[in-house]
Write a protein that holds these residues in place. Structure first.
Motif, PDB file in Angstrom:
ATOM      1  N   VAL A  92      -2.746   8.230  -7.589  1.00  0.00           N
ATOM      2  CA  VAL A  92      -3.545   8.760  -6.482  1.00  0.00           C
ATOM      3  C   VAL A  92      -3.772   7.699  -5.416  1.00  0.00           C
ATOM      4  N   THR A  93      -4.095   6.479  -5.837  1.00  0.00           N
ATOM      5  CA  THR A  93      -4.337   5.423  -4.846  1.00  0.00           C
ATOM      6  C   THR A  93      -3.033   4.800  -4.356  1.00  0.00           C
ATOM      7  N   TYR A  94      -2.106   4.536  -5.268  1.00  0.00           N
ATOM      8  CA  TYR A  94      -0.905   3.783  -4.914  1.00  0.00           C
ATOM      9  C   TYR A  94       0.067   4.603  -4.075  1.00  0.00           C
ATOM     10  N   ARG A  95       0.252   5.879  -4.416  1.00  0.00           N
ATOM     11  CA  ARG A  95       1.229   6.704  -3.714  1.00  0.00           C
ATOM     12  C   ARG A  95       0.598   7.625  -2.672  1.00  0.00           C
ATOM     13  N   ILE A  96      -0.487   8.292  -3.038  1.00  0.00           N
ATOM     14  CA  ILE A  96      -1.062   9.266  -2.111  1.00  0.00           C
ATOM     15  C   ILE A  96      -1.840   8.583  -0.989  1.00  0.00           C
ATOM     16  N   LEU A  97      -2.669   7.605  -1.339  1.00  0.00           N
ATOM     17  CA  LEU A  97      -3.444   6.905  -0.311  1.00  0.00           C
ATOM     18  C   LEU A  97      -2.744   5.656   0.211  1.00  0.00           C
ATOM     19  N   GLY A  98      -1.775   5.136  -0.523  1.00  0.00           N
ATOM     20  CA  GLY A  98      -1.085   3.918  -0.105  1.00  0.00           C
ATOM     21  C   GLY A  98      -1.966   2.684  -0.206  1.00  0.00           C
ATOM     22  N   ILE A  99      -2.859   2.667  -1.199  1.00  0.00           N
ATOM     23  CA  ILE A  99      -3.792   1.556  -1.391  1.00  0.00           C
ATOM     24  C   ILE A  99      -3.494   0.868  -2.721  1.00  0.00           C
ATOM     25  N   ALA A 100      -3.385  -0.454  -2.675  1.00  0.00           N
ATOM     26  CA  ALA A 100      -3.216  -1.224  -3.909  1.00  0.00           C
ATOM     27  C   ALA A 100      -4.605  -1.550  -4.451  1.00  0.00           C
ATOM     28  N   ASP A 101      -5.051  -0.771  -5.430  1.00  0.00           N
ATOM     29  CA  ASP A 101      -6.413  -0.888  -5.937  1.00  0.00           C
ATOM     30  C   ASP A 101      -6.421  -1.557  -7.301  1.00  0.00           C
ATOM     31  N   LEU A 102      -7.040  -2.729  -7.380  1.00  0.00           N
ATOM     32  CA  LEU A 102      -7.126  -3.460  -8.645  1.00  0.00           C
ATOM     33  C   LEU A 102      -8.417  -3.157  -9.413  1.00  0.00           C
ATOM     34  N   THR A 103      -9.178  -2.186  -8.930  1.00  0.00           N
ATOM     35  CA  THR A 103     -10.382  -1.791  -9.667  1.00  0.00           C
ATOM     36  C   THR A 103     -10.029  -1.250 -11.047  1.00  0.00           C
ATOM     37  N   LEU A 163      -7.142  -4.854  -1.434  1.00  0.00           N
ATOM     38  CA  LEU A 163      -6.838  -5.678  -2.599  1.00  0.00           C
ATOM     39  C   LEU A 163      -8.050  -6.500  -3.028  1.00  0.00           C
ATOM     40  N   LEU A 164      -8.711  -7.122  -2.041  1.00  0.00           N
ATOM     41  CA  LEU A 164      -9.882  -7.947  -2.349  1.00  0.00           C
ATOM     42  C   LEU A 164     -11.068  -7.082  -2.785  1.00  0.00           C
ATOM     43  N   SER A 165     -11.189  -5.898  -2.205  1.00  0.00           N
ATOM     44  CA  SER A 165     -12.273  -4.991  -2.611  1.00  0.00           C
ATOM     45  C   SER A 165     -12.148  -4.630  -4.084  1.00  0.00           C
ATOM     46  N   GLY A 166     -10.922  -4.341  -4.505  1.00  0.00           N
ATOM     47  CA  GLY A 166     -10.687  -4.020  -5.904  1.00  0.00           C
ATOM     48  C   GLY A 166     -10.983  -5.194  -6.819  1.00  0.00           C
ATOM     49  N   ILE A 167     -10.591  -6.384  -6.378  1.00  0.00           N
ATOM     50  CA  ILE A 167     -10.837  -7.587  -7.183  1.00  0.00           C
ATOM     51  C   ILE A 167     -12.334  -7.847  -7.315  1.00  0.00           C
ATOM     52  N   LEU A 168     -13.071  -7.673  -6.214  1.00  0.00           N
ATOM     53  CA  LEU A 168     -14.523  -7.892  -6.251  1.00  0.00           C
ATOM     54  C   LEU A 168     -15.198  -6.915  -7.213  1.00  0.00           C
TER      55      LEU A 168
END
Length: 304
Positions: free
Chosen positions: A23-34, A86-91
């Motif tokens: 959902v995040t990686y393909r649909i939103l195009g966001i790399a989320d490390l959460t 990326l940083l948001s997910g890491i935080l």
């Protein structure tokens, strides 16, 4: 056969996490490390509530809500505080480590002897070996059905369009920040759902259980896309689930061949590297085929 059944069962339970990553990686195009934090959050909340006498269904739902809140925090950091995704997910992932420890009270909670969602299926007469597979099939089918319905609603189309062309969607008066936050909440809710089920299947919740979750999720998404190609949204979601099962089968096969479990992360990285680089290899392969064909056609025209 036993190894195959275990690998497929684990793949089904992990596929919920892979769908969340999709959902995040393909649909939103966001790399989320959460993902690595919310996965452990789902397991931590579910395990804590179960050992304190709550029903496994309530505990699992609470774990999902914990993941949704984690996605909300990441979304706020990303959209409102303008911190890169990326940083948001890491935080958020870093903060969740302490929160998960607070929730659990210790680094590990055993669930041996506790009533879990899998015991419900055992009480229905399903054999112990097939219980995780049956539960996984039902959960994955339910999630895919709900997501298929949602992504074909007006709000679902807007969410997909936000990932494809944010400027166009914003020009239509849509709050794209809100859509990103909502997408991150869906994603991490699914990831926490997977974590809650994995904890109950493994018989324990551990503070480090989310380590490498993002790698597994990405590998499942990429493997599914490489093997089955560009399909409709429902088929894509199913292919992500199939990619997760294939990934677990590859890992089970490698371990069965005598690989030291210490090297498991390295094998996961190699599998993901191969999956990610496969489009490049495909391009080289097609070019190598097309060149002789073109040269042969030129020779034919020249002869004529």
């Amino acid at each position: 056969m036993d190894i195959l059944i275990v690998a497929l069962s684990q793949g089904l339970l992990w596929s919920l996490m892979a769908i969340g990553v999709y959902v995040t990686y393909r649909i939103l195009g966001i790399a989320d490390l959460t993902a690595e934090g919310s996965f452990a959050t789902g397991g931590a909340i579910a395990a804590t509530l179960i050992v304190n006498g709550h029903s496994p269904l309530t505990a699992t739902l609470a774990g999902i809500i914990g993941g949704v809140l984690a996605g909300f925090i990441t979304g706020i950091l990303y959209t409102k505080f303008k911190i890169p995704a990326l940083l948001s997910g890491i935080l958020t992932m870093t903060g969740l480590y302490s929160i998960n420890l607070r929730v659990m009270g210790r680094a590990n909670i055993p669930l041996i002897g506790e009533y879990t969602v899998f015991d419900f299926f055992r009480n229905l007469g399903v054999s112990n070996q097939l219980v995780p597979m049956v539960a996984g099939i039902l959960c994955v089918a339910l999630v895919i059905a709900i997501l298929y319905w949602f992504f074909n609603t007006e709000m679902g189309y807007v969410l997909r369009a936000t990932g494809d062309n944010e400027q166009m969607v914003r020009a239509q008066g849509v709050n794209t920040d809100g859509m990103k936050i909502f997408g991150l909440m869906i994603s991490n809710g699914l990831i926490a759902f997977s974590g809650a089920l994995i904890a109950q299947d493994n018989g324990f919740a551990d503070i480090s259980m989310g380590g490498g979750a993002i790698v597994i999720g990405l590998a499942s998404v990429i493997i599914g896309e490489v093997l089955f190609g560009n399909l409709s949204i429902a088929k894509r979601l199913m292919c992500v689930g199939l990619g997760s099962m294939i990934y677990r089968m590859i890992i089970a096969l490698v371990l069965n061949l005598g690989l030291n479990p210490i090297d498991l992360r390295l094998v996961s990285a190699i599998v993901l590297t191969i999956a990610l680089s496969s489009p490049a290899f495909k391009g080289v392969f097609h070019k190598s085929i097309q060149k002789p064909v073109k040269s042969a056609s030129k020779l034919t025209k020249g002869g004529v």
